[in-house]
Design a protein around this motif. Sequence first.
Motif, PDB file in Angstrom:
ATOM      1  N   PHE A  25      11.035  -0.297   6.260  1.00 43.90           N
ATOM      2  CA  PHE A  25      10.833   1.136   5.979  1.00 43.90           C
ATOM      3  C   PHE A  25       9.426   1.412   5.477  1.00 43.90           C
ATOM      4  CE2 PHE A  25      10.847   4.715   3.003  1.00 43.90           C
ATOM      5  CZ  PHE A  25      11.154   5.729   3.892  1.00 43.90           C
ATOM      6  N   LEU A  26       8.920   0.550   4.625  1.00 44.07           N
ATOM      7  CA  LEU A  26       7.572   0.773   4.079  1.00 44.07           C
ATOM      8  C   LEU A  26       6.510   0.777   5.171  1.00 44.07           C
ATOM      9  CD1 LEU A  26       7.700  -1.374   0.790  1.00 44.07           C
ATOM     10  CD2 LEU A  26       8.000   1.103   1.056  1.00 44.07           C
ATOM     11  N   LYS A  27       6.771   0.084   6.247  1.00 46.72           N
ATOM     12  CA  LYS A  27       5.822   0.083   7.365  1.00 46.72           C
ATOM     13  C   LYS A  27       5.746   1.446   8.049  1.00 46.72           C
ATOM     14  CE  LYS A  27       6.625  -4.823   8.401  1.00 46.72           C
ATOM     15  NZ  LYS A  27       7.237  -5.780   9.368  1.00 46.72           N
ATOM     16  N   THR A  28       6.768   2.279   7.851  1.00 44.81           N
ATOM     17  CA  THR A  28       6.787   3.583   8.505  1.00 44.81           C
ATOM     18  C   THR A  28       6.023   4.650   7.699  1.00 44.81           C
ATOM     19  OG1 THR A  28       8.823   4.434   7.434  1.00 44.81           O
ATOM     20  CG2 THR A  28       9.084   3.028   9.390  1.00 44.81           C
ATOM     21  N   LEU A  29       5.650   4.315   6.474  1.00 45.28           N
ATOM     22  CA  LEU A  29       4.992   5.299   5.606  1.00 45.28           C
ATOM     23  C   LEU A  29       3.474   5.321   5.837  1.00 45.28           C
ATOM     24  CD1 LEU A  29       6.940   4.760   2.246  1.00 45.28           C
ATOM     25  CD2 LEU A  29       7.312   6.494   4.007  1.00 45.28           C
ATOM     26  N   PRO A  70       0.797  -1.236   0.000  1.00 43.89           N
ATOM     27  CA  PRO A  70       0.000   0.000   0.000  1.00 43.89           C
ATOM     28  C   PRO A  70       0.831   1.288   0.000  1.00 43.89           C
ATOM     29  CG  PRO A  70      -0.116  -1.109   2.135  1.00 43.89           C
ATOM     30  CD  PRO A  70       0.507  -2.077   1.182  1.00 43.89           C
ATOM     31  N   ALA A  71       2.121   1.202   0.350  1.00 43.66           N
ATOM     32  CA  ALA A  71       2.968   2.396   0.366  1.00 43.66           C
ATOM     33  C   ALA A  71       3.655   2.638  -0.980  1.00 43.66           C
ATOM     34  CB  ALA A  71       4.023   2.274   1.456  1.00 43.66           C
ATOM     35  N   GLY A  84      16.852  -6.018 -15.140  1.00 43.93           N
ATOM     36  CA  GLY A  84      18.226  -6.413 -14.856  1.00 43.93           C
ATOM     37  C   GLY A  84      18.596  -6.224 -13.398  1.00 43.93           C
ATOM     38  N   THR A  85      19.671  -5.493 -13.151  1.00 45.68           N
ATOM     39  CA  THR A  85      20.156  -5.284 -11.781  1.00 45.68           C
ATOM     40  C   THR A  85      19.631  -3.985 -11.177  1.00 45.68           C
ATOM     41  OG1 THR A  85      22.188  -4.160 -12.493  1.00 45.68           O
ATOM     42  CG2 THR A  85      22.267  -6.564 -12.334  1.00 45.68           C
ATOM     43  N   ILE A  86      18.547  -3.463 -11.729  1.00 49.74           N
ATOM     44  CA  ILE A  86      17.950  -2.212 -11.239  1.00 49.74           C
ATOM     45  C   ILE A  86      16.550  -2.489 -10.703  1.00 49.74           C
ATOM     46  CG2 ILE A  86      17.316   0.165 -11.802  1.00 49.74           C
ATOM     47  CD1 ILE A  86      19.129  -0.130 -14.313  1.00 49.74           C
ATOM     48  N   LEU A  87      16.310  -2.079  -9.472  1.00 45.97           N
ATOM     49  CA  LEU A  87      14.977  -2.169  -8.877  1.00 45.97           C
ATOM     50  C   LEU A  87      14.610  -0.794  -8.338  1.00 45.97           C
ATOM     51  CD1 LEU A  87      12.546  -3.930  -7.891  1.00 45.97           C
ATOM     52  CD2 LEU A  87      13.775  -4.164  -5.722  1.00 45.97           C
ATOM     53  N   ALA A  88      13.429  -0.295  -8.729  1.00 48.15           N
ATOM     54  CA  ALA A  88      12.990   1.038  -8.298  1.00 48.15           C
ATOM     55  C   ALA A  88      11.589   0.975  -7.722  1.00 48.15           C
ATOM     56  CB  ALA A  88      13.031   2.008  -9.476  1.00 48.15           C
ATOM     57  N   LEU A  89      11.378   1.687  -6.611  1.00 44.87           N
ATOM     58  CA  LEU A  89      10.067   1.773  -5.967  1.00 44.87           C
ATOM     59  C   LEU A  89       9.644   3.232  -5.905  1.00 44.87           C
ATOM     60  CD1 LEU A  89      11.632  -0.772  -4.640  1.00 44.87           C
ATOM     61  CD2 LEU A  89       9.850  -0.662  -2.920  1.00 44.87           C
ATOM     62  N   GLU A  90       8.563   3.566  -6.597  1.00 36.53           N
ATOM     63  CA  GLU A  90       7.985   4.901  -6.500  1.00 36.53           C
ATOM     64  C   GLU A  90       7.036   4.902  -5.315  1.00 36.53           C
ATOM     65  OE1 GLU A  90       5.415   8.087  -9.190  1.00 36.53           O
ATOM     66  OE2 GLU A  90       6.321   6.328 -10.138  1.00 36.53           O
ATOM     67  N   LEU A  91       7.377   5.655  -4.280  1.00 36.11           N
ATOM     68  CA  LEU A  91       6.665   5.582  -3.012  1.00 36.11           C
ATOM     69  C   LEU A  91       5.607   6.678  -2.890  1.00 36.11           C
ATOM     70  CD1 LEU A  91       9.695   4.873  -0.646  1.00 36.11           C
ATOM     71  CD2 LEU A  91       8.245   3.235  -1.877  1.00 36.11           C
ATOM     72  N   LYS A  92       4.523   6.342  -2.209  1.00 28.85           N
ATOM     73  CA  LYS A  92       3.451   7.304  -1.994  1.00 28.85           C
ATOM     74  C   LYS A  92       3.936   8.416  -1.075  1.00 28.85           C
ATOM     75  CE  LYS A  92      -0.381   4.125  -2.808  1.00 28.85           C
ATOM     76  NZ  LYS A  92      -1.575   3.457  -2.252  1.00 28.85           N
ATOM     77  N   LEU A 101      10.593  13.365   0.733  1.00 22.20           N
ATOM     78  CA  LEU A 101      10.714  11.994   1.227  1.00 22.20           C
ATOM     79  C   LEU A 101      12.132  11.451   1.011  1.00 22.20           C
ATOM     80  CD1 LEU A 101       9.138   9.690   2.572  1.00 22.20           C
ATOM     81  CD2 LEU A 101       8.450   8.917   0.289  1.00 22.20           C
ATOM     82  N   SER A 102      12.835  12.052   0.073  1.00 17.62           N
ATOM     83  CA  SER A 102      14.190  11.600  -0.249  1.00 17.62           C
ATOM     84  C   SER A 102      15.098  11.561   0.981  1.00 17.62           C
ATOM     85  CB  SER A 102      14.800  12.512  -1.312  1.00 17.62           C
ATOM     86  OG  SER A 102      16.146  12.176  -1.552  1.00 17.62           O
TER      87      SER A 102
END
Length: 425
Positions: A421-425, A348-349, A357-365, A376-377
């Motif tokens: 960390f996502l639990k803190t959002l 949900p966050a 490939g070796t790149i993983l990105a999460l766009e966070l709410k 948020l950065s």
Amino acid sequence: MNKTITERDKEVIWHPFTHLKHAAAPIHIVKGSGVYLFDDKGNKYIDAFSSWWVNLHGHANTYIADKIHEQALQLEQVAFSNFTHTPAVTLAERLLKHLPANQAKIFYSDNGSTSVEVALKMTLQYHMNTGRQRTKIIAFENGYHGDTFGGMSVAARNVFNKAFQPLLFDVVHIPVPIKGKEKETLTALEEALKPDDACAFIFEPLVQGAGGMVMYSPAILNSIYSLCKKYNCLVIADEVMTGFGRTGKFFATDNCEQKPDIICMSKGITGGFMALGATSCTQQIYNAFIADDKVKTFYHGHSYTANPIACAAANASLDLLEKPETQQQIKFISDFFGQMKNKLENNPAVIECRHIGTILALELKSNEATTYLNPLSDRIAGYYLKHGIIVRPLGNVLYFLPPYCISEADLKQLESCTHDFLKTL
């Protein structure tokens, strides 16, 4: 009382991309080893973004260091205008073996920005040398191509270049072909091409790095290449970030059937040891600069063009990159991130989870829009730093892009910290 390095730094150093008024004191890094960095207090950190995407094989890699030492004792520098040397020739030969078959020549420079600057100047002068006055350049919206004036001009108009926008040359920007917008991209591209005055189209293949790790399918690039070829518009692939295995293949353009005319390289080219840029081009482009008229010469160069030590580092990095063990490790990281994406994409966050490939990105709410300046950065970076992980979020976009030597235990630490960390959002 002796001042610390951090105190001395504050007196004399101006750091890049740093909000000077509110920036925290920089961490004094004293050592690197593999995927880890160590500070002056003995703290150990996982370098989860490869020190700005440059480190491929880990910090203080002894194989590359030894090759640099050997070269430094033999030849450290020579002007590259009317001289040559073995490391540069060997590197060019090896790069061309990995690049698409239509690439024929390598032009060396100093970094990613200069490799792009070279590419832009090549295309502009190519058309002039062949009797066509074409100056229109087309690029994707949201792009980033470095901090020189050409690189800033073809990039998105944003915080990176706001102060210089009155001096940037005009560029036609078209939508990024993310899922669902492919047709809109092709329509806009053809409209820009129809006047038959386009010099070049420049893009970051498959992943827009500094723009927030925005990703799109390779299939659309074949259609883009076809349109550009139809209207005699040269195609420049900016592989500064995506090259050397980052997308799972040696170059991101390896995912496409059709190939660009020019490819820009830097970042991981030396494994993170030395500054080096390279721009490859087709034989057709190179031939346009062969003439009796000296005006048609490509008058571009840098003092450290093809520096022998940098080329030696790049050759050493290629030695390691070509090893089956490294390719297996790239696949392992890719598979791990693929599984991590599946676990996180419905969190949900998370607005969106992107992976290649070796790149993983999460766009966070966040309470604010997705931008580089999203507050948020700082919260993200601070949280991970406290847990022994260095990340450099792009606003509210958290991403991982680690050295290929990262272990399964370290990847699991990234995953565990992310869940927490996502639990803190």
